[in-house]
Design an enzyme around this catalytic site. Structure first.
Site, PDB file in Angstrom:
ATOM      1  CB  SER A  63      -3.049  87.035 -43.345  1.00 13.09           C
ATOM      2  OG  SER A  63      -4.159  86.410 -42.742  1.00 13.09           O
ATOM      3  CG  LEU A 114      -3.126  89.045 -33.791  1.00 16.19           C
ATOM      4  CD1 LEU A 114      -2.383  90.322 -33.404  1.00 16.19           C
ATOM      5  CD2 LEU A 114      -4.307  88.832 -32.840  1.00 16.19           C
ATOM      6  CB  SER A 116     -13.273  88.060 -30.364  1.00 17.93           C
ATOM      7  OG  SER A 116     -14.117  89.148 -30.643  1.00 17.93           O
ATOM      8  CE1 TYR A 139     -14.539  85.653 -35.020  1.00 13.11           C
ATOM      9  CE2 TYR A 139     -15.623  87.517 -33.968  1.00 13.11           C
ATOM     10  CZ  TYR A 139     -14.465  86.860 -34.351  1.00 13.11           C
ATOM     11  OH  TYR A 139     -13.239  87.400 -34.040  1.00 13.11           O
ATOM     12  CE  LYS A 151     -12.584  84.269 -32.328  1.00 13.18           C
ATOM     13  NZ  LYS A 151     -11.203  83.780 -32.376  1.00 13.18           N
ATOM     14  CB  THR A 171      -6.598  91.647 -39.818  1.00 12.70           C
ATOM     15  OG1 THR A 171      -7.911  91.253 -39.397  1.00 12.70           O
ATOM     16  CG2 THR A 171      -5.741  91.930 -38.597  1.00 12.70           C
TER      17      THR A 171
HETATM   18  N1  NDP Z   1      -9.433  91.449 -36.887  1.00 11.49           N
HETATM   19  C1  NDP Z   1     -10.198  91.660 -35.830  1.00 11.49           C
HETATM   20  O1  NDP Z   1     -10.935  92.657 -35.759  1.00 11.49           O
HETATM   21  C2  NDP Z   1     -10.172  90.705 -34.694  1.00 11.49           C
HETATM   22  C3  NDP Z   1      -9.611  89.444 -34.809  1.00 11.49           C
HETATM   23  N2  NDP Z   1      -9.663  88.579 -33.752  1.00 11.49           N
HETATM   24  C4  NDP Z   1      -9.159  87.223 -33.885  1.00 11.49           C
HETATM   25  O2  NDP Z   1      -7.813  87.260 -34.290  1.00 11.49           O
HETATM   26  C5  NDP Z   1      -7.494  86.037 -34.949  1.00 11.49           C
HETATM   27  C6  NDP Z   1      -6.697  86.327 -36.223  1.00 11.49           C
HETATM   28  O3  NDP Z   1      -7.552  86.947 -37.154  1.00 11.49           O
HETATM   29  P1  NDP Z   1      -7.070  88.112 -38.136  1.00 11.49           P
HETATM   30  O4  NDP Z   1      -5.623  88.143 -38.216  1.00 11.49           O
HETATM   31  O5  NDP Z   1      -7.800  89.317 -37.727  1.00 11.49           O
HETATM   32  O6  NDP Z   1      -7.725  87.619 -39.505  1.00 11.49           O
HETATM   33  P2  NDP Z   1      -7.073  87.104 -40.884  1.00 11.49           P
HETATM   34  O7  NDP Z   1      -8.210  86.716 -41.739  1.00 11.49           O
HETATM   35  O8  NDP Z   1      -6.106  88.084 -41.391  1.00 11.49           O
HETATM   36  O9  NDP Z   1      -6.248  85.817 -40.433  1.00 11.49           O
HETATM   37  C7  NDP Z   1      -6.874  84.617 -40.162  1.00 11.49           C
HETATM   38  C8  NDP Z   1      -5.849  83.511 -40.146  1.00 11.49           C
HETATM   39  O10 NDP Z   1      -6.511  82.284 -39.805  1.00 11.49           O
HETATM   40  C9  NDP Z   1      -6.118  81.284 -40.735  1.00 11.49           C
HETATM   41  N3  NDP Z   1      -7.194  80.318 -40.967  1.00 11.49           N
HETATM   42  C10 NDP Z   1      -8.481  80.577 -41.292  1.00 11.49           C
HETATM   43  N4  NDP Z   1      -9.147  79.439 -41.460  1.00 11.49           N
HETATM   44  C11 NDP Z   1      -8.281  78.444 -41.245  1.00 11.49           C
HETATM   45  C12 NDP Z   1      -8.380  77.018 -41.284  1.00 11.49           C
HETATM   46  N5  NDP Z   1      -9.524  76.391 -41.584  1.00 11.49           N
HETATM   47  N6  NDP Z   1      -7.276  76.296 -41.004  1.00 11.49           N
HETATM   48  C13 NDP Z   1      -6.118  76.893 -40.709  1.00 11.49           C
HETATM   49  N7  NDP Z   1      -5.954  78.217 -40.660  1.00 11.49           N
HETATM   50  C14 NDP Z   1      -7.022  78.980 -40.936  1.00 11.49           C
HETATM   51  C15 NDP Z   1      -5.817  82.027 -42.007  1.00 11.49           C
HETATM   52  O11 NDP Z   1      -4.878  81.290 -42.715  1.00 11.49           O
HETATM   53  P3  NDP Z   1      -5.073  80.809 -44.241  1.00 11.49           P
HETATM   54  O12 NDP Z   1      -6.415  81.348 -44.705  1.00 11.49           O
HETATM   55  O13 NDP Z   1      -3.938  81.363 -44.978  1.00 11.49           O
HETATM   56  O14 NDP Z   1      -5.037  79.361 -44.120  1.00 11.49           O
HETATM   57  C16 NDP Z   1      -5.187  83.307 -41.497  1.00 11.49           C
HETATM   58  O15 NDP Z   1      -3.827  83.154 -41.304  1.00 11.49           O
HETATM   59  C17 NDP Z   1      -8.812  85.315 -35.181  1.00 11.49           C
HETATM   60  O16 NDP Z   1      -8.971  84.296 -34.236  1.00 11.49           O
HETATM   61  C18 NDP Z   1      -9.828  86.404 -34.951  1.00 11.49           C
HETATM   62  O17 NDP Z   1     -11.065  85.890 -34.520  1.00 11.49           O
HETATM   63  C19 NDP Z   1     -10.194  88.946 -32.547  1.00 11.49           C
HETATM   64  C20 NDP Z   1     -10.727  90.170 -32.389  1.00 11.49           C
HETATM   65  C21 NDP Z   1     -10.768  91.157 -33.431  1.00 11.49           C
HETATM   66  C1  LIG Z   2     -21.875 102.027 -19.047  1.00 15.66           C
HETATM   67  C2  LIG Z   2     -22.019 102.389 -20.468  1.00 15.66           C
HETATM   68  C3  LIG Z   2     -21.761 101.203 -21.362  1.00 15.66           C
HETATM   69  C4  LIG Z   2     -22.144 101.488 -22.754  1.00 15.66           C
HETATM   70  C5  LIG Z   2     -22.086 100.248 -23.575  1.00 15.66           C
HETATM   71  C6  LIG Z   2     -22.798 100.428 -24.853  1.00 15.66           C
HETATM   72  C7  LIG Z   2     -22.802  99.203 -25.701  1.00 15.66           C
HETATM   73  C8  LIG Z   2     -21.859  99.368 -26.824  1.00 15.66           C
HETATM   74  C9  LIG Z   2     -21.738  98.125 -27.602  1.00 15.66           C
HETATM   75  C10 LIG Z   2     -20.343  97.976 -28.047  1.00 15.66           C
HETATM   76  C11 LIG Z   2     -20.209  96.773 -28.904  1.00 15.66           C
HETATM   77  C12 LIG Z   2     -18.786  96.532 -29.162  1.00 15.66           C
HETATM   78  C13 LIG Z   2     -18.594  95.374 -30.080  1.00 15.66           C
HETATM   79  C14 LIG Z   2     -17.148  95.095 -30.240  1.00 15.66           C
HETATM   80  C15 LIG Z   2     -16.971  93.929 -31.122  1.00 15.66           C
HETATM   81  C16 LIG Z   2     -15.540  93.621 -31.314  1.00 15.66           C
HETATM   82  O1  LIG Z   2     -14.660  94.318 -30.920  1.00 15.66           O
HETATM   83  O2  LIG Z   2     -15.308  92.483 -31.981  1.00 15.66           O
HETATM   84  C17 LIG Z   2     -13.991  92.118 -32.285  1.00 15.66           C
HETATM   85  C18 LIG Z   2     -14.053  91.121 -33.382  1.00 15.66           C
HETATM   86  O3  LIG Z   2     -13.821  89.956 -33.165  1.00 15.66           O
HETATM   87  C19 LIG Z   2     -14.409  91.650 -34.714  1.00 15.66           C
HETATM   88  O4  LIG Z   2     -14.971  90.667 -35.532  1.00 15.66           O
HETATM   89  P1  LIG Z   2     -16.029  91.097 -36.670  1.00 15.66           P
HETATM   90  O5  LIG Z   2     -16.042  89.955 -37.615  1.00 15.66           O
HETATM   91  O6  LIG Z   2     -17.339  91.290 -36.003  1.00 15.66           O
HETATM   92  O7  LIG Z   2     -15.519  92.348 -37.326  1.00 15.66           O
END
Ligand code: NDP
Ligand SMILES: CCCCCCCCCCCCCCCC(=O)OCC(=O)COP(=O)(O)O
Length: 325
Positions: free
Chosen positions: A62, A64, A194, A207, A211, A242
């Site tokens: 799923s 990314l 992340s 989390y 990371k 996602t």
């Molecule tokens: N969405 C966002 O905002 C952000 C995402 N990321 C990172 O991107 C990556 C992908 O996440 P995203 O696509 O958003 O989330 P999803 O929940 O859509 O995808 C997560 C994927 O990880 C797999 N997974 C989870 N747990 C396990 C496990 N125990 N063993 C094997 N596979 C597993 C799932 O597969 P299944 O459950 O089918 O096994 C799924 O395919 C992650 O590392 C996430 O931290 C980083 C920044 C922002």
């Molecule tokens: C010089 C001026 C600077 C001003 C900075 C202000 C501070 C703002 C804080 C911004 C926080 C951003 C957080 C972003 C988090 C993010 O992008 O996470 C990505 C993920 O992995 C999302 O996972 P989640 O499970 O938390 O949805």
């Protein structure tokens, strides 16, 4: 006689005269040409790098991971798609092989199902992949889960589950595939981290910790692998649209099940997957894929930590108030 407005324009006119009458203009065009040629060469090399490469992608069921599978497939990679849900992987393979909209030769992906939190299964999966393909060119450690909760309410079992999925699982898979890469003196390890691998925000302790650990481990790996010409790319995206928040676990380990507004308003995973492909093709070492504010927050954390911590404390207060906890 020179009028007032003409006098004002005199320096501008002289500058233009200087530019056109000297070698500056040809030099400027020359530089642009060299830059353009360099970018073209980089693009061609990136394409060749991915064509026929054995690429392992975790979390391909799923979000990314699924989109990465599509762009790497279209680039001509020999894919190994990993996840826990075999049915979803088979469905994705059907979808990929049914589309014929690619210019390069494509390869039917191979699937491996395993749970990243099971160390034995990770080692067995790596052995299966190596037996089938003989080697791995690129490993994309993408799979992951997120978490929501206060530190005080969260059981250590939940902390461990997040660490096992996001940190120990990818570390184990990487270690299982590295010896064969070292032997070939060729390979590329990618970690999808992340923004929260660079800064910590309240109510994401497990989390953000997983990371940060990911960033640290793969930074060390990059330095240690340089002697074997093995590349390491750490990618830190901001919010992506996602199911990450829906699949997140809470303080007691139950599913959060909510599509957060931040996630829903995040970047399209298709776009992010293209950015991941480009970063891998260019063998980038550390990439931030986020808007200005999160990027600035990273600098603020480094340059003015006191101010950053105050902002995070105020964020925690606000969130606590809005949730009445
Ligand atoms: N969405 C966002 O905002 C952000 C995402 N990321 C990172 O991107 C990556 C992908 O996440 P995203 O696509 O958003 O989330 P999803 O929940 O859509 O995808 C997560 C994927 O990880 C797999 N997974 C989870 N747990 C396990 C496990 N125990 N063993 C094997 N596979 C597993 C799932 O597969 P299944 O459950 O089918 O096994 C799924 O395919 C992650 O590392 C996430 O931290 C980083 C920044 C922002
Ligand atoms: C010089 C001026 C600077 C001003 C900075 C202000 C501070 C703002 C804080 C911004 C926080 C951003 C957080 C972003 C988090 C993010 O992008 O996470 C990505 C993920 O992995 C999302 O996972 P989640 O499970 O938390 O949805």
């Amino acid at each position: 006689f020179v009028s007032g407005s003409s006098r004002k324009n005199l320096p501008k006119a002289r500058a233009m005269d200087f530019i056109t009458s000297t070698a500056i203009l040809p030099l400027l065009f020359g530089c642009l040409g060299v830059f353009g040629l360099f970018r073209l060469l980089q693009w061609v090399r990136g394409k060749a790098y991915l064509r026929n490469a054995v690429v392992v992608i975790t979390g391909a069921t799923s979000g990314l991971g699924k989109e990465c599978a599509k762009v790497f497939y279209a680039a001509g990679a020999k894919l190994v798609l990993c996840g826990r849900n075999g049915g979803a992987l088979e469905e994705l393979i059907r979808e990929l092989t049914a589309s014929h909209a690619t210019k390069v030769q494509t390869h039917k992906p191979y699937l491996v199902t395993f749970d990243l939190t099971d160390p034995g299964a990770v080692v067995a999966a790596a052995a299966e992949i190596l037996q089938c393909f003989g080697y791995v060119d690129i490993l994309v450690n993408n799979a992951g889960i997120s978490y929501r909760g206060t530190i005080m309410d969260t059981t250590v079992d939940v902390d461990k589950r997040v660490m096992e999925t996001n940190y120990f699982g990818p570390v184990a898979l990487t270690k299982a595939l590295l010896p064969s890469m070292i032997k070939r003196r060729q390979g590329h390890i990618v970690a999808i981290s992340s923004i929260q691998g660079k800064i910590s925000i309240p109510f994401r302790s497990a989390y953000a910790a997983s990371k940060h650990a990911t960033q640290a481990f793969f930074d060390c790996l990059r330095a240690e692998m340089e002697q074997y010409e093995i590349e390491v790319t750490v990618i830190s995206p901001g919010y992506i649209h996602t199911n990450l928040s829906v699949n997140a676990i809470t303080a007691d380990g139950s599913r959060y099940g909510v599509m957060d507004t931040t996630t829903a308003q995040g970047r399209s995973p298709v776009e992010v997957a293209h950015d991941v492909l480009a970063a891998v093709g260019k063998k980038k070492k550390d990439v931030i894929l986020a808007d200005l504010l999160p990027s600035l927050a990273i600098y603020l954390r480094t340059l003015a930590p006191g101010l950053f911590f105050s902002l995070m404390a105020s964020r925690a207060r606000k969130e606590r108030k809005s949730k009445n906890c």
